[in-house]
Design a protein around this motif. Structure first.
Motif, PDB file in Angstrom:
ATOM      1  N   THR A   1       6.050  -5.581  -8.911  1.00  0.00           N
ATOM      2  CA  THR A   1       5.152  -6.353  -8.061  1.00  0.00           C
ATOM      3  C   THR A   1       5.681  -6.301  -6.638  1.00  0.00           C
ATOM      4  O   THR A   1       6.814  -6.711  -6.381  1.00  0.00           O
ATOM      5  CB  THR A   1       5.075  -7.827  -8.523  1.00  0.00           C
ATOM      6  N   PHE A   2       4.867  -5.786  -5.735  1.00  0.00           N
ATOM      7  CA  PHE A   2       5.199  -5.725  -4.318  1.00  0.00           C
ATOM      8  C   PHE A   2       4.377  -6.777  -3.586  1.00  0.00           C
ATOM      9  O   PHE A   2       3.180  -6.894  -3.837  1.00  0.00           O
ATOM     10  CB  PHE A   2       4.846  -4.358  -3.729  1.00  0.00           C
ATOM     11  N   SER A   3       5.013  -7.532  -2.681  1.00  0.00           N
ATOM     12  CA  SER A   3       4.309  -8.544  -1.899  1.00  0.00           C
ATOM     13  C   SER A   3       4.763  -8.461  -0.450  1.00  0.00           C
ATOM     14  O   SER A   3       5.967  -8.368  -0.186  1.00  0.00           O
ATOM     15  CB  SER A   3       4.604  -9.949  -2.425  1.00  0.00           C
ATOM     16  N   PRO A   4       3.817  -8.539   0.504  1.00  0.00           N
ATOM     17  CA  PRO A   4       4.222  -8.520   1.909  1.00  0.00           C
ATOM     18  C   PRO A   4       4.900  -9.836   2.287  1.00  0.00           C
ATOM     19  O   PRO A   4       4.524 -10.902   1.795  1.00  0.00           O
ATOM     20  CB  PRO A   4       2.903  -8.338   2.663  1.00  0.00           C
ATOM     21  N   ALA A   5       5.891  -9.766   3.164  1.00  0.00           N
ATOM     22  CA  ALA A   5       6.616 -10.960   3.608  1.00  0.00           C
ATOM     23  C   ALA A   5       5.844 -11.657   4.723  1.00  0.00           C
ATOM     24  O   ALA A   5       5.194 -11.020   5.547  1.00  0.00           O
ATOM     25  CB  ALA A   5       8.004 -10.579   4.100  1.00  0.00           C
ATOM     26  N   ILE A   6       5.931 -12.987   4.728  1.00  0.00           N
ATOM     27  CA  ILE A   6       5.351 -13.794   5.806  1.00  0.00           C
ATOM     28  C   ILE A   6       6.408 -14.717   6.410  1.00  0.00           C
ATOM     29  O   ILE A   6       6.096 -15.573   7.205  1.00  0.00           O
ATOM     30  CB  ILE A   6       4.123 -14.602   5.334  1.00  0.00           C
ATOM     31  N   GLY A   7       7.647 -14.547   6.023  1.00  0.00           N
ATOM     32  CA  GLY A   7       8.768 -15.338   6.502  1.00  0.00           C
ATOM     33  C   GLY A   7       9.981 -15.030   5.648  1.00  0.00           C
ATOM     34  O   GLY A   7       9.928 -14.216   4.730  1.00  0.00           O
ATOM     35  N   GLU A   8      11.104 -15.700   5.954  1.00  0.00           N
ATOM     36  CA  GLU A   8      12.322 -15.459   5.184  1.00  0.00           C
ATOM     37  C   GLU A   8      12.140 -15.946   3.758  1.00  0.00           C
ATOM     38  O   GLU A   8      11.928 -17.138   3.518  1.00  0.00           O
ATOM     39  CB  GLU A   8      13.517 -16.162   5.823  1.00  0.00           C
ATOM     40  N   GLN A   9      12.229 -15.045   2.815  1.00  0.00           N
ATOM     41  CA  GLN A   9      12.025 -15.288   1.389  1.00  0.00           C
ATOM     42  C   GLN A   9      10.683 -15.963   1.093  1.00  0.00           C
ATOM     43  O   GLN A   9      10.545 -16.721   0.148  1.00  0.00           O
ATOM     44  CB  GLN A   9      13.175 -16.094   0.792  1.00  0.00           C
ATOM     45  N   LYS A  10       9.680 -15.681   1.938  1.00  0.00           N
ATOM     46  CA  LYS A  10       8.323 -16.176   1.711  1.00  0.00           C
ATOM     47  C   LYS A  10       7.394 -14.983   1.712  1.00  0.00           C
ATOM     48  O   LYS A  10       7.449 -14.144   2.594  1.00  0.00           O
ATOM     49  CB  LYS A  10       7.907 -17.164   2.801  1.00  0.00           C
ATOM     50  N   CYS A  11       6.548 -14.939   0.705  1.00  0.00           N
ATOM     51  CA  CYS A  11       5.651 -13.797   0.552  1.00  0.00           C
ATOM     52  C   CYS A  11       4.211 -14.249   0.485  1.00  0.00           C
ATOM     53  O   CYS A  11       3.917 -15.371   0.102  1.00  0.00           O
ATOM     54  CB  CYS A  11       5.999 -13.031  -0.721  1.00  0.00           C
ATOM     55  N   ASP A  12       3.324 -13.357   0.855  1.00  0.00           N
ATOM     56  CA  ASP A  12       1.890 -13.594   0.724  1.00  0.00           C
ATOM     57  C   ASP A  12       1.482 -13.127  -0.666  1.00  0.00           C
ATOM     58  O   ASP A  12       1.136 -11.967  -0.874  1.00  0.00           O
ATOM     59  CB  ASP A  12       1.135 -12.825   1.810  1.00  0.00           C
ATOM     60  N   TRP A  13       1.546 -14.048  -1.632  1.00  0.00           N
ATOM     61  CA  TRP A  13       1.314 -13.700  -3.028  1.00  0.00           C
ATOM     62  C   TRP A  13      -0.126 -13.297  -3.287  1.00  0.00           C
ATOM     63  O   TRP A  13      -0.424 -12.652  -4.286  1.00  0.00           O
ATOM     64  CB  TRP A  13       1.726 -14.856  -3.939  1.00  0.00           C
ATOM     65  N   GLU A  14      -1.061 -13.669  -2.401  1.00  0.00           N
ATOM     66  CA  GLU A  14      -2.460 -13.273  -2.585  1.00  0.00           C
ATOM     67  C   GLU A  14      -2.659 -11.783  -2.297  1.00  0.00           C
ATOM     68  O   GLU A  14      -3.666 -11.213  -2.697  1.00  0.00           O
ATOM     69  CB  GLU A  14      -3.365 -14.121  -1.703  1.00  0.00           C
ATOM     70  N   LYS A  15      -1.716 -11.160  -1.601  1.00  0.00           N
ATOM     71  CA  LYS A  15      -1.825  -9.742  -1.272  1.00  0.00           C
ATOM     72  C   LYS A  15      -0.865  -8.886  -2.090  1.00  0.00           C
ATOM     73  O   LYS A  15      -0.583  -7.755  -1.730  1.00  0.00           O
ATOM     74  CB  LYS A  15      -1.575  -9.527   0.218  1.00  0.00           C
ATOM     75  N   LYS A  16      -0.383  -9.443  -3.200  1.00  0.00           N
ATOM     76  CA  LYS A  16       0.565  -8.682  -4.020  1.00  0.00           C
ATOM     77  C   LYS A  16      -0.139  -7.513  -4.686  1.00  0.00           C
ATOM     78  O   LYS A  16      -1.347  -7.541  -4.936  1.00  0.00           O
ATOM     79  CB  LYS A  16       1.248  -9.578  -5.047  1.00  0.00           C
TER      80      LYS A  16
END
Length: 180
Positions: free
Chosen positions: A61-76
């Motif tokens: 599962t790849f997810s784009p980052a939106i901050g430190e150890q925070k990911c945009d899980w809707e775009k995984k």
């Protein structure tokens, strides 16, 4: 500073399962990567034997980052490695790379609508770039997520794949898993 987090989750099928599988997650600046085994689904035949309904895979599962150890899980984005693909990863030598292509709708009327390419490219010092490219013609999107993986992180991934491919993934009639 790069951080690695190991998440434990209990994944079990049936009443008598005593196996525990751990998700392995790597968080980097622009994206994260997590991997976990998806066990095969089996059913019992009238004769008492077992039939494999769906082969097991190693789910990435790849997810784009939106901050430190925070990911945009809707775009995984997901990529399921078959047992043979896991074998390709585990057999990579120093400086070796590989690429896998999936069409989740292969053999349906939607063939070619979504194309996924996972690239494993070597860097210096035994590290790798893992890149997932997803072209979705139906939604008119083109996503590319890249996660740099250290030699130590790649060693953990190879170990997880080698242990998973022998116990939870099954090939039938030489067929490859080409889904997800």
């Amino acid at each position: 500073m790069m951080k690695v987090k190991l998440l434990l989750q209990f994944r079990y099928k049936g009443k008598d399962s005593n196996r525990v599988f751990a998700d392995y997650c790597v968080y980097k600046g622009k994206a994260s990567l997590s991997m976990y085994p998806v066990l095969p689904k089996v059913s019992r035949l009238d004769s008492g034997g077992l039939k494999v309904d769906h082969r097991g895979v190693m789910m990435l599962t790849f997810s784009p980052a939106i901050g430190e150890q925070k990911c945009d899980w809707e775009k995984k984005q997901f990529f399921a490695l078959s047992s043979v693909e896991m074998g390709s990863l585990t057999s990579l030598g120093p400086g070796g790379g590989c690429e896998f292509f999936h069409d989740p709708s292969m053999k349906t009327s939607n063939t070619g609508q979504v194309r996924k390419i996972l690239s494993v490219k070597p860097m210096e010092g035994g590290s790798y770039f893992l890149s997932l490219s997803v072209v979705n013609n139906k939604l008119q999107t083109n996503d590319r997520l890249t996660v740099p993986i250290t030699a130590a992180e790649f060693a953990v991934m190879k170990t997880a794949c080698s242990r998973s491919s022998s116990s939870s993934c099954t090939r039938r009639n030489g067929a490859e898993n080409v889904g997800i």
